[in-house]
Design a protein around this motif. Structure first.
Motif, PDB file in Angstrom:
ATOM      1  N   ILE A   1     -29.510  45.568  30.724  1.00 29.90           N
ATOM      2  CA  ILE A   1     -29.407  45.113  29.468  1.00 29.90           C
ATOM      3  C   ILE A   1     -27.808  44.227  29.600  1.00 29.90           C
ATOM      4  CG2 ILE A   1     -28.210  45.957  27.416  1.00 29.90           C
ATOM      5  CD1 ILE A   1     -30.222  48.465  27.770  1.00 29.90           C
ATOM      6  N   LEU A   2     -27.101  44.865  30.415  1.00 33.05           N
ATOM      7  CA  LEU A   2     -25.650  43.972  30.709  1.00 33.05           C
ATOM      8  C   LEU A   2     -25.822  42.669  30.974  1.00 33.05           C
ATOM      9  CD1 LEU A   2     -22.606  44.448  30.778  1.00 33.05           C
ATOM     10  CD2 LEU A   2     -22.899  45.196  33.278  1.00 33.05           C
ATOM     11  N   ARG A   3     -26.980  42.478  31.869  1.00 34.23           N
ATOM     12  CA  ARG A   3     -26.892  41.054  32.459  1.00 34.23           C
ATOM     13  C   ARG A   3     -27.617  40.179  31.329  1.00 34.23           C
ATOM     14  NH1 ARG A   3     -30.894  39.919  37.692  1.00 34.23           N
ATOM     15  NH2 ARG A   3     -32.390  40.825  36.124  1.00 34.23           N
ATOM     16  N   ARG A   4     -28.392  40.699  30.512  1.00 33.51           N
ATOM     17  CA  ARG A   4     -29.170  39.849  29.453  1.00 33.51           C
ATOM     18  C   ARG A   4     -28.475  39.590  28.309  1.00 33.51           C
ATOM     19  NH1 ARG A   4     -35.189  42.710  29.938  1.00 33.51           N
ATOM     20  NH2 ARG A   4     -36.100  41.655  32.090  1.00 33.51           N
ATOM     21  N   ARG A   5     -27.565  40.623  28.068  1.00 33.68           N
ATOM     22  CA  ARG A   5     -26.874  40.303  26.731  1.00 33.68           C
ATOM     23  C   ARG A   5     -25.902  39.144  26.991  1.00 33.68           C
ATOM     24  NH1 ARG A   5     -23.284  44.808  26.605  1.00 33.68           N
ATOM     25  NH2 ARG A   5     -25.335  45.903  26.324  1.00 33.68           N
ATOM     26  N   PRO A   6     -25.742  37.992  25.965  1.00 36.44           N
ATOM     27  CA  PRO A   6     -24.794  37.014  26.372  1.00 36.44           C
ATOM     28  C   PRO A   6     -23.351  37.415  26.442  1.00 36.44           C
ATOM     29  CG  PRO A   6     -26.149  36.609  24.375  1.00 36.44           C
ATOM     30  CD  PRO A   6     -26.380  37.929  24.647  1.00 36.44           C
TER      31      PRO A   6
ATOM     32  N   ALA B   1     -26.062  28.784  36.570  1.00 41.28           N
ATOM     33  CA  ALA B   1     -26.890  30.012  36.263  1.00 41.28           C
ATOM     34  C   ALA B   1     -26.681  30.690  35.122  1.00 41.28           C
ATOM     35  CB  ALA B   1     -26.872  30.744  37.647  1.00 41.28           C
ATOM     36  N   LEU B   2     -25.411  31.004  34.824  1.00 37.70           N
ATOM     37  CA  LEU B   2     -24.965  31.628  33.901  1.00 37.70           C
ATOM     38  C   LEU B   2     -25.151  30.828  32.495  1.00 37.70           C
ATOM     39  CD1 LEU B   2     -21.371  32.862  35.273  1.00 37.70           C
ATOM     40  CD2 LEU B   2     -23.567  34.297  35.041  1.00 37.70           C
ATOM     41  N   ILE B   3     -24.653  29.633  32.472  1.00 34.74           N
ATOM     42  CA  ILE B   3     -25.183  28.926  31.300  1.00 34.74           C
ATOM     43  C   ILE B   3     -26.810  28.982  30.800  1.00 34.74           C
ATOM     44  CG2 ILE B   3     -25.472  26.264  30.425  1.00 34.74           C
ATOM     45  CD1 ILE B   3     -22.656  27.579  30.101  1.00 34.74           C
ATOM     46  N   GLU B   4     -27.563  28.733  32.013  1.00 29.91           N
ATOM     47  CA  GLU B   4     -28.971  28.817  31.640  1.00 29.91           C
ATOM     48  C   GLU B   4     -29.546  30.178  31.110  1.00 29.91           C
ATOM     49  OE1 GLU B   4     -33.005  28.410  34.346  1.00 29.91           O
ATOM     50  OE2 GLU B   4     -31.360  27.829  35.480  1.00 29.91           O
TER      51      GLU B   4
ATOM     52  N   GLY C   1     -27.621  31.701  28.865  1.00 26.96           N
ATOM     53  CA  GLY C   1     -27.086  31.852  27.464  1.00 26.96           C
ATOM     54  C   GLY C   1     -25.686  32.452  27.611  1.00 26.96           C
ATOM     55  N   HIS C   2     -25.023  32.312  28.676  1.00 21.96           N
ATOM     56  CA  HIS C   2     -23.831  32.984  28.462  1.00 21.96           C
ATOM     57  C   HIS C   2     -22.599  31.819  28.176  1.00 21.96           C
ATOM     58  CE1 HIS C   2     -25.040  36.804  30.085  1.00 21.96           C
ATOM     59  NE2 HIS C   2     -25.521  36.173  31.309  1.00 21.96           N
ATOM     60  N   ARG C   3     -21.641  32.292  27.755  1.00 24.07           N
ATOM     61  CA  ARG C   3     -20.414  31.193  27.681  1.00 24.07           C
ATOM     62  C   ARG C   3     -19.569  31.146  28.900  1.00 24.07           C
ATOM     63  NH1 ARG C   3     -17.912  33.701  22.487  1.00 24.07           N
ATOM     64  NH2 ARG C   3     -18.985  35.283  23.229  1.00 24.07           N
ATOM     65  N   VAL C   4     -19.298  30.276  29.298  1.00 29.78           N
ATOM     66  CA  VAL C   4     -18.625  30.012  30.573  1.00 29.78           C
ATOM     67  C   VAL C   4     -17.180  29.340  30.657  1.00 29.78           C
ATOM     68  CG1 VAL C   4     -18.816  29.259  33.062  1.00 29.78           C
ATOM     69  CG2 VAL C   4     -20.706  30.308  31.937  1.00 29.78           C
ATOM     70  N   ILE C   5     -16.156  30.110  30.952  1.00 30.89           N
ATOM     71  CA  ILE C   5     -15.056  29.363  31.142  1.00 30.89           C
ATOM     72  C   ILE C   5     -14.740  28.915  32.624  1.00 30.89           C
ATOM     73  CG2 ILE C   5     -12.370  29.338  30.692  1.00 30.89           C
ATOM     74  CD1 ILE C   5     -12.931  31.676  28.650  1.00 30.89           C
ATOM     75  N   CYS C   6     -14.665  27.663  33.240  1.00 34.87           N
ATOM     76  CA  CYS C   6     -14.713  27.298  34.524  1.00 34.87           C
ATOM     77  C   CYS C   6     -13.275  27.105  34.770  1.00 34.87           C
ATOM     78  CB  CYS C   6     -15.494  26.539  34.888  1.00 34.87           C
ATOM     79  SG  CYS C   6     -15.054  25.559  36.352  1.00 34.87           S
ATOM     80  N   VAL C   7     -12.578  27.987  35.762  1.00 32.99           N
ATOM     81  CA  VAL C   7     -10.964  27.613  35.968  1.00 32.99           C
ATOM     82  C   VAL C   7     -11.203  27.064  37.588  1.00 32.99           C
ATOM     83  CG1 VAL C   7      -8.710  28.651  36.273  1.00 32.99           C
ATOM     84  CG2 VAL C   7     -10.305  29.306  34.329  1.00 32.99           C
ATOM     85  N   ASP C   8     -10.379  25.824  37.651  1.00 32.99           N
ATOM     86  CA  ASP C   8     -10.240  25.238  39.031  1.00 32.99           C
ATOM     87  C   ASP C   8      -9.165  24.338  39.072  1.00 32.99           C
ATOM     88  OD1 ASP C   8     -11.052  24.012  41.570  1.00 32.99           O
ATOM     89  OD2 ASP C   8     -12.976  25.226  41.315  1.00 32.99           O
ATOM     90  N   ASN C   9      -8.512  24.446  40.188  1.00 31.09           N
ATOM     91  CA  ASN C   9      -7.562  23.279  40.352  1.00 31.09           C
ATOM     92  C   ASN C   9      -7.917  22.027  41.146  1.00 31.09           C
ATOM     93  OD1 ASN C   9      -7.444  24.166  42.872  1.00 31.09           O
ATOM     94  ND2 ASN C   9      -5.436  24.666  43.260  1.00 31.09           N
ATOM     95  N   LEU C  10      -9.111  21.890  41.496  1.00 38.79           N
ATOM     96  CA  LEU C  10      -9.714  20.813  41.979  1.00 38.79           C
ATOM     97  C   LEU C  10      -9.307  20.477  43.411  1.00 38.79           C
ATOM     98  CD1 LEU C  10     -10.292  18.593  38.822  1.00 38.79           C
ATOM     99  CD2 LEU C  10     -11.961  20.286  40.026  1.00 38.79           C
TER     100      LEU C  10
ATOM    101  N   HIS D   1     -21.566  20.846  27.427  1.00 43.26           N
ATOM    102  CA  HIS D   1     -22.368  21.798  27.078  1.00 43.26           C
ATOM    103  C   HIS D   1     -21.479  22.661  25.915  1.00 43.26           C
ATOM    104  CE1 HIS D   1     -25.004  25.372  26.819  1.00 43.26           C
ATOM    105  NE2 HIS D   1     -25.904  24.614  27.428  1.00 43.26           N
ATOM    106  N   PRO D   2     -22.030  23.350  24.956  1.00 44.35           N
ATOM    107  CA  PRO D   2     -21.477  23.849  23.831  1.00 44.35           C
ATOM    108  C   PRO D   2     -20.774  25.147  24.390  1.00 44.35           C
ATOM    109  CG  PRO D   2     -23.512  23.815  23.305  1.00 44.35           C
ATOM    110  CD  PRO D   2     -23.200  22.696  24.209  1.00 44.35           C
TER     111      PRO D   2
END
Length: 334
Positions: A7-12, A31-34, A36-45, A59-60
């Motif tokens: 359940i934890l994995r499936r809930r957005p 994989a997370l976006i696929e 249905g989760h909302r993803v904040i990507c943090v990276d200094n590149l 992607h929204p």
């Protein structure tokens, strides 16, 4: 896996992925976006590439923040999960500035753990098989304490990751932070950098470009290679696991290959006629690396599915496309 974990994995969820534009991080974001989760990507590149996440930028459910995790970070609103993949993983890159590498592992972990504490979020640390050093037993189970060198060119990465594991343990014990630790073994696949110094990318790019194939030492040292899709599945399973799974968990493919076996397979798959050139073994390079994944199998119901032959086909196809499009021109290949 328990029904609660499912359940934890499936809930957005609203999820922060530190190091999300890197090789593994970008696949995890996909994989997370696929799901249905909302993803904040943090990276200094610094070692991640915007090209790895370019297809997600509109992607929204995806947002990107250019930020160094060694600096304080504020995330408004609710946050359910944090994946910490923020640290260079290839020796040539983490050795450029070893103090910065160590700070990224330690100060970055503290900053993200503080966010997890503030938000009551579960946090997963991407640790490494390097915590086992040059192991004296094989395969390596999680209760093996390792044979490590704290005073050498690889120590900034190895000891940084070991220190981060200690921080995760102590934040869980002292502050009740919900933590998970994945000890990641050699991973390969599309989006690896050609110049990251890892053996799979080295061999594939050398073979495709017709360059000499660089063998360090005798070529009898071994590694176990996990395809990136399998690793990403393991990371998600560990994040979704019940609280009893807070101890470190090995994630890797237990299939073991010598460097000579790997180079011959790459030559076979590419049809290359590149020659083999032998060089001195780097300092503190492990002679053997193979995970005991019993804990992952029992706790998570996880095992890798992609064979080395199949994974190499996908990886070779990726680098062949990059090479044909000039995508490797800016990268140094030794």
């Amino acid at each position: 896996m328990s029904s609660a974990a499912t359940i934890l994995r499936r809930r957005p969820r609203r999820i922060l992925v530190a190091g999300g534009s890197g090789f593994v991080g970008s696949h995890l974001c996909d994989a997370l976006i696929e799901k249905g989760h909302r993803v904040i990507c943090v990276d200094n590149l610094e070692t991640g590439r915007i090209e790895n996440i370019e297809h997600l930028l509109g992607h929204p459910n995806f947002s990107f923040r250019s930020h160094d995790v060694t600096l304080p970070l504020r995330i408004p609103g609710v946050l359910h999960e944090i994946y910490n993949l923020a640290c260079p993983a290839s020796p040539p890159k983490y050795q450029i500035d070893p103090v910065r590498t160590f700070r990224t592992s330690v100060i970055g972990a503290i900053n993200l753990l503080n966010i997890a504490r503030e938000k009551s979020a579960r946090i997963l640390q991407a640790s490494t098989s390097e915590v086992y050093g040059d192991p004296e037993i094989s395969p390596q189970p999680e209760n093996y304490r390792g044979s490590v060198n704290t005073y050498g060119p690889r120590a900034c990465y190895d000891e940084g990751k070991r220190a981060a594991e200690t921080l995760f343990h102590d934040y869980a014990e002292c502050h009740g932070v919900d933590t998970r630790i994945a000890r990641i073994f050699n991973t390969y696949g599309p989006r690896m950098c050609a110049d990251d110094g890892r053996v799979v990318s080295n061999f594939v790019v050398q073979a495709l470009s017709g360059s000499d194939m660089t063998i360090y030492g005798t070529g009898q040292q071994t590694r176990s290679f996990c395809y990136v899709d399998d690793l990403v599945a393991g990371l998600q399973a560990l994040m979704a696991s019940p609280s009893e799974c807070a101890a470190p968990v090995n994630l890797g493919n237990p299939g073991e290959f010598t460097m000579l076996e790997l180079v011959k397979l790459v030559l076979e798959k590419t049809g290359s006629r590149s020659s083999l050139v032998y060089c001195d073994l780097p300092v503190d390079d492990p002679r053997q690396r193979r995970p005991d994944i019993t804990r992952a199998q029992n706790w998570l119901g996880w095992s890798p599915r992609v064979s080395l032959r199949e994974g190499l086909e996908h990886t070779i196809a990726y680098f062949a496309t990059e090479l044909s499009q000039g995508g490797l021109a800016h990268q140094r290949v030794s």
